[in-house]
Write a protein that holds these residues in place. Sequence first.
Motif, mmCIF file in Angstrom:
data_model
loop_
_atom_site.group_PDB
_atom_site.id
_atom_site.type_symbol
_atom_site.label_atom_id
_atom_site.label_comp_id
_atom_site.label_asym_id
_atom_site.label_seq_id
_atom_site.Cartn_x
_atom_site.Cartn_y
_atom_site.Cartn_z
ATOM 1 N N TYR A 42 -3.428 7.004 3.182
ATOM 2 C CA TYR A 42 -3.041 5.823 3.962
ATOM 3 C C TYR A 42 -1.893 6.209 4.888
ATOM 4 N N ASN A 43 -2.030 5.904 6.170
ATOM 5 C CA ASN A 43 -1.061 6.408 7.158
ATOM 6 C C ASN A 43 -0.177 5.336 7.764
ATOM 7 N N PHE A 97 -3.247 -2.405 7.235
ATOM 8 C CA PHE A 97 -3.975 -2.265 5.983
ATOM 9 C C PHE A 97 -5.361 -2.901 6.058
ATOM 10 N N ALA A 98 -5.452 -4.077 6.690
ATOM 11 C CA ALA A 98 -6.749 -4.752 6.783
ATOM 12 C C ALA A 98 -7.759 -3.874 7.517
ATOM 13 N N ALA A 99 -7.326 -3.248 8.592
ATOM 14 C CA ALA A 99 -8.224 -2.360 9.335
ATOM 15 C C ALA A 99 -8.633 -1.172 8.461
ATOM 16 N N TRP A 100 -7.701 -0.661 7.685
ATOM 17 C CA TRP A 100 -7.988 0.492 6.815
ATOM 18 C C TRP A 100 -8.988 0.128 5.725
ATOM 19 N N MET A 149 0.828 -1.214 0.000
ATOM 20 C CA MET A 149 0.000 0.000 0.000
ATOM 21 C C MET A 149 0.855 1.254 0.000
ATOM 22 N N LEU A 150 1.967 1.225 0.701
ATOM 23 C CA LEU A 150 2.877 2.379 0.691
ATOM 24 C C LEU A 150 3.452 2.610 -0.711
#
Length: 178
Positions: free
Chosen positions: A64-65, A69-72, A10-11
């Motif tokens: 995205y911080n 990732f799953a929680a996001w 994701m990053l």
Amino acid sequence: MKKVTDEEIMLAIAAGKLELMTILFERYHVRMYNFFNKMVHNKMVSEDLTQDVFIKVIKYRTSYNQGNFAAWIYTIARNIFSNHYQKTKKERAIIIDDDKLESDKETVSESKQEELDHLQKALLKLSNSDRELIVMHRFQEIKYEQIAQIIGSTENAVKVKVHRAIKKLKEIYFQKEI
């Protein structure tokens, strides 16, 4: 060889490598579809909502911080479901029977299908928040800690809420008529 984590991918996507989105899509599209299918009980709507999740992931990739990732992605899914729920509030009283547990039909026998249909009816009688907790914990096998991140609560509070939701589901399930 080290497996690249969802967070690392994701990053990279946030940095502009959009071609890596296919990896996250492969890892999460079935989970997202199953989440929506349990929530809305409609195959076509679930497909559309799943597509919306990945569009939003791309659209908001720079926000995205570096968290889980799953929680996001489940937070995005919850927001999409909430918007869908508000738009279709008046229509939800009508249940479309032909989509019930479509994904489970191949793996269960005919005798189990009746029990699954009964369970699905009981699940649909729960509030959205209770149904969502059960779907995430029991069907998606998301850990309490991640659910807490997704819904903005504590792990202990999530455990209590899931326990209460399951208790309500049992009460509805064992009623003679749902």
